[in-house]
Motif scaffolding. Structure first.
Motif, PDB file in Angstrom:
ATOM      1  N   ALA A   1       0.647  -1.231  -0.023  1.00  0.00           N
ATOM      2  CA  ALA A   1      -0.036  -0.019   0.110  1.00  0.00           C
ATOM      3  C   ALA A   1       0.777   1.220  -0.031  1.00  0.00           C
ATOM      4  O   ALA A   1       0.687   2.267  -0.745  1.00  0.00           O
ATOM      5  N   GLU A   2       1.969   1.264   0.845  1.00  0.00           N
ATOM      6  CA  GLU A   2       2.988   2.462   0.950  1.00  0.00           C
ATOM      7  C   GLU A   2       3.579   2.636  -0.566  1.00  0.00           C
ATOM      8  O   GLU A   2       3.755   3.786  -0.893  1.00  0.00           O
ATOM      9  N   ALA A   3       3.929   1.437  -1.099  1.00  0.00           N
ATOM     10  CA  ALA A   3       4.476   1.747  -2.635  1.00  0.00           C
ATOM     11  C   ALA A   3       3.459   2.222  -3.426  1.00  0.00           C
ATOM     12  O   ALA A   3       3.861   3.082  -4.588  1.00  0.00           O
ATOM     13  N   ALA A   4       2.052   1.953  -3.390  1.00  0.00           N
ATOM     14  CA  ALA A   4       1.209   2.449  -4.134  1.00  0.00           C
ATOM     15  C   ALA A   4       0.981   3.996  -3.954  1.00  0.00           C
ATOM     16  O   ALA A   4       1.072   4.701  -4.702  1.00  0.00           O
ATOM     17  N   PHE A   5       1.017   4.356  -2.668  1.00  0.00           N
ATOM     18  CA  PHE A   5       0.955   5.718  -2.217  1.00  0.00           C
ATOM     19  C   PHE A   5       2.221   6.603  -2.757  1.00  0.00           C
ATOM     20  O   PHE A   5       2.176   7.581  -3.223  1.00  0.00           O
ATOM     21  N   ASP A   6       3.398   5.923  -2.609  1.00  0.00           N
ATOM     22  CA  ASP A   6       4.445   6.662  -3.099  1.00  0.00           C
ATOM     23  C   ASP A   6       4.495   6.780  -4.604  1.00  0.00           C
ATOM     24  O   ASP A   6       4.987   7.796  -5.145  1.00  0.00           O
ATOM     25  N   LEU A   7       3.693   6.307  -5.598  1.00  0.00           N
ATOM     26  CA  LEU A   7       3.527   6.359  -6.851  1.00  0.00           C
ATOM     27  C   LEU A   7       2.578   7.333  -7.154  1.00  0.00           C
ATOM     28  O   LEU A   7       2.248   7.860  -8.467  1.00  0.00           O
ATOM     29  N   GLY A   8       1.839   7.950  -6.069  1.00  0.00           N
ATOM     30  CA  GLY A   8       1.015   8.993  -6.057  1.00  0.00           C
ATOM     31  C   GLY A   8      -0.605   8.551  -5.910  1.00  0.00           C
ATOM     32  O   GLY A   8      -1.418   9.407  -6.308  1.00  0.00           O
ATOM     33  N   HIS A   9      -0.847   7.631  -5.843  1.00  0.00           N
ATOM     34  CA  HIS A   9      -2.177   7.074  -5.662  1.00  0.00           C
ATOM     35  C   HIS A   9      -2.422   7.341  -4.199  1.00  0.00           C
ATOM     36  O   HIS A   9      -1.709   7.277  -3.275  1.00  0.00           O
ATOM     37  N   ASP A  10      -3.811   7.636  -3.990  1.00  0.00           N
ATOM     38  CA  ASP A  10      -4.384   8.141  -2.742  1.00  0.00           C
ATOM     39  C   ASP A  10      -4.929   7.057  -1.996  1.00  0.00           C
ATOM     40  O   ASP A  10      -5.253   7.043  -0.663  1.00  0.00           O
ATOM     41  N   THR A  11      -5.409   5.830  -2.745  1.00  0.00           N
ATOM     42  CA  THR A  11      -6.282   4.709  -2.018  1.00  0.00           C
ATOM     43  C   THR A  11      -5.586   3.429  -2.769  1.00  0.00           C
ATOM     44  O   THR A  11      -5.371   3.477  -3.975  1.00  0.00           O
ATOM     45  N   ALA A  12      -5.546   2.440  -1.976  1.00  0.00           N
ATOM     46  CA  ALA A  12      -5.105   1.057  -2.495  1.00  0.00           C
ATOM     47  C   ALA A  12      -6.303   0.247  -2.176  1.00  0.00           C
ATOM     48  O   ALA A  12      -6.948   0.471  -1.117  1.00  0.00           O
TER      49      ALA A  12
END
Length: 114
Positions: A66-77
């Motif tokens: 989830a943190e990696a998805a947020f690091d790519l600019g996503h606000d929700t996983a």
């Protein structure tokens, strides 16, 4: 495989290991449910080897994904789980978004950037 080698794109995978010993893994993908293409990205294919379960490895993998998805600019996983597994994810902050989705009656859970 070439697509997964790009540091800025989906899909990608995470592997938990102890030295050369495989402990578990997960993927971060664009879509895990054909019934819900509007949700992205997904934490998917979470796996921990049976002898290493109960040690927090699954929790660490899912949290890091989830943190990696947020690091790519996503606000929700997002992730989906069988009903009997949803409490595992809810136990560390994932929230139910939908229940009984698709032919397997999956629960869709979300986690937002903090």
């Amino acid at each position: 495989m070439q697509e997964m080698l790009n540091d800025n794109a989906l899909p990608f995978g995470l592997v938990a290991h102890d030295g050369g010993r495989y402990l578990g893994s997960t993927l971060i993908i664009s879509c895990d449910l054909d019934e819900r293409p509007q949700y992205a990205p997904w934490v998917a294919a979470v796996w921990v080897e049976a002898e290493h379960r109960g040690r927090g490895i699954g929790r660490a993998l899912v949290g890091r994904a989830a943190e990696a998805a947020f690091d790519l600019g996503h606000d929700t996983a997002y992730l989906c789980a069988l009903p009997e597994r949803r409490s595992f994810y809810e136990g560390f902050g994932w929230r139910r978004l939908e229940e009984n989705v698709g032919p397997h009656g999956l629960t869709v859970l979300t986690r937002s950037r903090e």
